[in-house]
Structures are given as structure tokens and as C-alpha cells.
Design a protein around this motif. Structure first.
Motif, short mmCIF file in Angstrom:
data_model
loop_
_atom_site.label_atom_id
_atom_site.label_comp_id
_atom_site.label_asym_id
_atom_site.label_seq_id
_atom_site.Cartn_x
_atom_site.Cartn_y
_atom_site.Cartn_z
N VAL A 25 47.09 100.97 39.82
CA VAL A 25 48.30 100.43 39.19
C VAL A 25 48.55 101.16 37.87
N MET A 45 55.29 94.06 34.42
CA MET A 45 55.17 94.14 35.88
C MET A 45 53.75 94.48 36.30
N ARG A 102 51.66 91.39 36.63
CA ARG A 102 51.92 90.55 37.81
C ARG A 102 51.43 91.22 39.09
N ILE A 103 51.55 92.57 39.14
CA ILE A 103 51.12 93.29 40.35
C ILE A 103 49.60 93.18 40.50
N ILE A 156 50.78 102.32 42.61
CA ILE A 156 51.97 101.48 42.35
C ILE A 156 52.38 101.74 40.90
N ASP A 185 56.93 87.51 39.85
CA ASP A 185 56.04 87.50 41.02
C ASP A 185 56.77 87.91 42.29
N ALA A 231 56.53 91.60 42.30
CA ALA A 231 55.13 92.00 42.52
C ALA A 231 54.75 91.83 43.99
N LYS A 232 55.23 90.74 44.59
CA LYS A 232 54.95 90.48 46.01
C LYS A 232 55.53 91.61 46.87
N ALA A 253 56.20 94.65 45.87
CA ALA A 253 55.50 95.91 45.58
C ALA A 253 54.20 96.00 46.38
N VAL A 254 53.49 94.88 46.49
CA VAL A 254 52.23 94.88 47.24
C VAL A 254 52.51 95.05 48.75
#
Ligand code: NAD
Length: 271
Positions: A6, A13, A16-17, A73, A237, A240-241, A243-244
Motif C-alpha cells: 500500500v 485512504m 482505510r485500505i 494499491i 470504507d 477501500a472495499k 480497492a481491495v
């Protein structure tokens, strides 16, 4: 297990990631990077992110850890993200870029470099906003020619770029469907004796203040009625969700540039 690095680990961000990766299955935090001179460099990323100690120190050089990861990321700055992409391409690593504010020339560079690796680039990783992109496209196809279309976006006072990447993307979707050139029809704020609104123009207004995570409104004004579509992010979030999700998805793709429409399976066919 997908090993992730990351970038911008101490940012809003990044924080949160890292939290989202720790709650997710099939993906783990391998490394974290901050800009040279940042006070978080050398610290355990778990402690910086409000978690327990994770045994992963924040470093200031992606080059030192890129070799052993699967995916990067990056939610940082345009210049930092371009550098991450270059390193990802050189080391054949997948990358997810959420940073906004790229110039046209920088976007061209991203297109070129993404073909050497696998890259998801999306100004908004939220699932709701990507559904909004799709709905706006469909509504524009049906009534876009006859209705006046205006966009409004609001963000927290620290946001550096304007209008938001998401508002620009919405405007691009509308302009594309209507076969209009956004450089000619995009109206970024109004002042003075501006005359009547033309049917072709697409108005884009920016608001900044407080701690608003992100709000986007698209309005189709007709005679005697209007349609308003509003998306409000309650926390980071949701980005972040996304991005994951994108990181897990991109590692299995062929080289190229993708966006969240691809990740979420919302695109009928690849352009
Ligand atoms: P932020 O300023 O809180 O965080 C950015 C972090 O990147 C900072 O900690 C900074 O020190 C770090 N950084 C800068 N240069 C670096 C480098 N060379 N190497 C490593 N780290 C570096 O900003 P933020 O609110 O987290 O937003 C970051 C970006 O993400 C912005 O462009 C924002 O618009 C975008 N964003 C995108 C989405 C999306 O869904 N795509 C959602 C929210 C924000």
C-alpha cells in the motif's frame, strides 16, 4: 494469498485500505510505503493505522519491496502514482490506482504503461458510484438530448483537485453518449451576464467544506420535471472495499488498463 503493497500508507485512504486488507480473506499486507521524510516512515503500519502491531514497517522506497509483492494499491498524488506505475511495469506487478487529478498527458502515459503490466485506474472505487455511472449512461441515452444536464460535487476542505475525478468521469460518460466534446460543452461554474443556457452545455459545480467524504449529484432538467441522482459516501470504507476487490481481481487479468466497470462486470464489452 495475494501479497499487497500500500502506497501512501499514512494517508486518509491508505489507512482505510490497510484496515480493509486486514479484514479481508485471500489478501495480505506485505508492505507499506510513505513519502520520504514523512513522520510515519520506520513505524509499524498497524500502529499508524490504529490496529495492533502488524510486523510491517513503513518504508520510503517502493523499489526495496516491489519484487516480492503481487499487487500495489496506490492512493497518493499523480506524480507518486506515475512513479509506482513505472515500477509496477518494470517489475511486472499488478497495480490499482485510485489517485485523481491526472492531466490528459499523464492519462496517455498511464495507457501506455498499463499495457506492460495490469492496471486498474478508477477515480472512484465505490460500488455505488460505479452503478451510478451505468445508470447515468442509460438515462442519458434515453432523454439526454432533450434535457439540460448539470452535475454537482461536494468534498472535504483538504481535497486538492477540482472538479473531482468522479464528476469529470460522469461528465465524460454523458458527453460520450451525446457525442459532444467536453472541452467545448463543459461549463465549470457560472458568473456574470452569461446569457441563456445552451442545450448542449454540461454544467459542473464544485463545493468544498468540512469533512464531506464525497457527494455527487446528476440532474436532468426537463420541462415541468427533473430527475436527480445522488450518491453520498458516508465513509472512506466504500472506496477501500472497492480497492481491495480490484486488487484481488487484477492479479488474474491479462496486461492492459481496466476500470471498476470491468472489476464489477458492469461493462458489456471491452472498448
Ligand atoms: P492524503 O493526502 O490523506 O493521502 C495521500 C498520502 O500519500 C499521504 O500520506 C502522502 O504522504 C502519501 N504520499 C505522497 N507522495 C508519496 C510517495 N511518493 N510515496 C508514498 N506515499 C506518498 O489523501 P487521500 O484523501 O488519501 O487521497 C489520496 C488520493 O486518492 C487523492 O488523489 C484522492 O482524490 C484520491 N481518492 C480516490 C478515491 C477513489 O475511490 N478512487 C477515493 C478517495 C480519494
Amino acid at each position: 494469498m495475494i501479497k499487497t503493497v500500500v502506497m501512501g500508507a499514512a494517508g486518509r485512504m491508505g489507512n482505510r485500505i490497510i484496515n480493509m486488507i486486514c479484514q479481508s480473506e485471500g489478501i495480505e499486507l506485505y508492505g507499506s510505503v510513505e513519502r520520504r521524510g514523512h513522520s510515519a516512515v520506520g513505524k509499524d503500519v498497524g500502529q499508524v493505522s490504529g490496529l495492533e502491531t502488524l510486523g510491517v514497517s513503513i518504508v520510503d522506497d517502493l523499489n526495496s519491496i516491489v519484487n516480492n509483492c503481487d499487487v500495489i494499491i496506490d492512493f497518493t498524488t499523480p506524480m507518486a502514482s506515475l512513479n509506482s506505475l513505472k515500477m509496477a511495469a518494470e517489475n511486472k506487478k499488478a497495480i490499482v490506482i485510485g489517485t485523481t487529478g491526472f492531466s490528459i498527458e499523464e492519462k496517455d502515459y498511464i495507457h501506455k504503461m498499463a499495457n506492460k503490466t495490469r492496471c486498474v485506474l478508477a477515480p472512484n472505487m465505490s460500488i455505488g458510484v460505479n452503478v451510478l455511472f451505468k445508470i447515468v449512461e442509460e438515462i442519458t441515452k434515453i432523454i439526454g438530448k432533450e434535457y439540460d444536464i448539470e452535475l454537482m460535487e461536494a468534498h472535504h476542505r483538504q481535497k486538492k483537485d477540482a472538479p473531482s475525478g468522479t464528476a469529470m468521469k460522469l461528465a465524460e460518460i454523458i458527453a460520450d453518449v451525446l457525442n459532444r466534446d467536453l472541452n467545448k460543452v463543459g461549463i465549470f461554474g457560472r458568473k456574470g451576464i452569461i446569457g441563456e443556457r445552451s442545450r448542449e452545455e454540461i454544467g459542473i459545480q464544485t463545493l468544498r467544506g468540512g469533512d464531506i467524504v464525497g457527494e455527487h449529484t446528476v440532474i436532468f432538467y426537463g420541462t415541468g420535471e427533473r430527475i436527480e441522482l445522488i450518491h453520498k459516501a458516508h465513509s472512506r470504507d466504500n472506496f477501500a472495499k472497492g480497492a481491495v476487490l480490484a486488487a484481488k481481481w487484477i492479479v488474474a487479468q491479462k496486461p492492459g488498463l481496466y476500470d471498476m466497470q470491468d472489476v464489477l462486470g458492469l461493462r458489456k464489452e471491452r472498448n
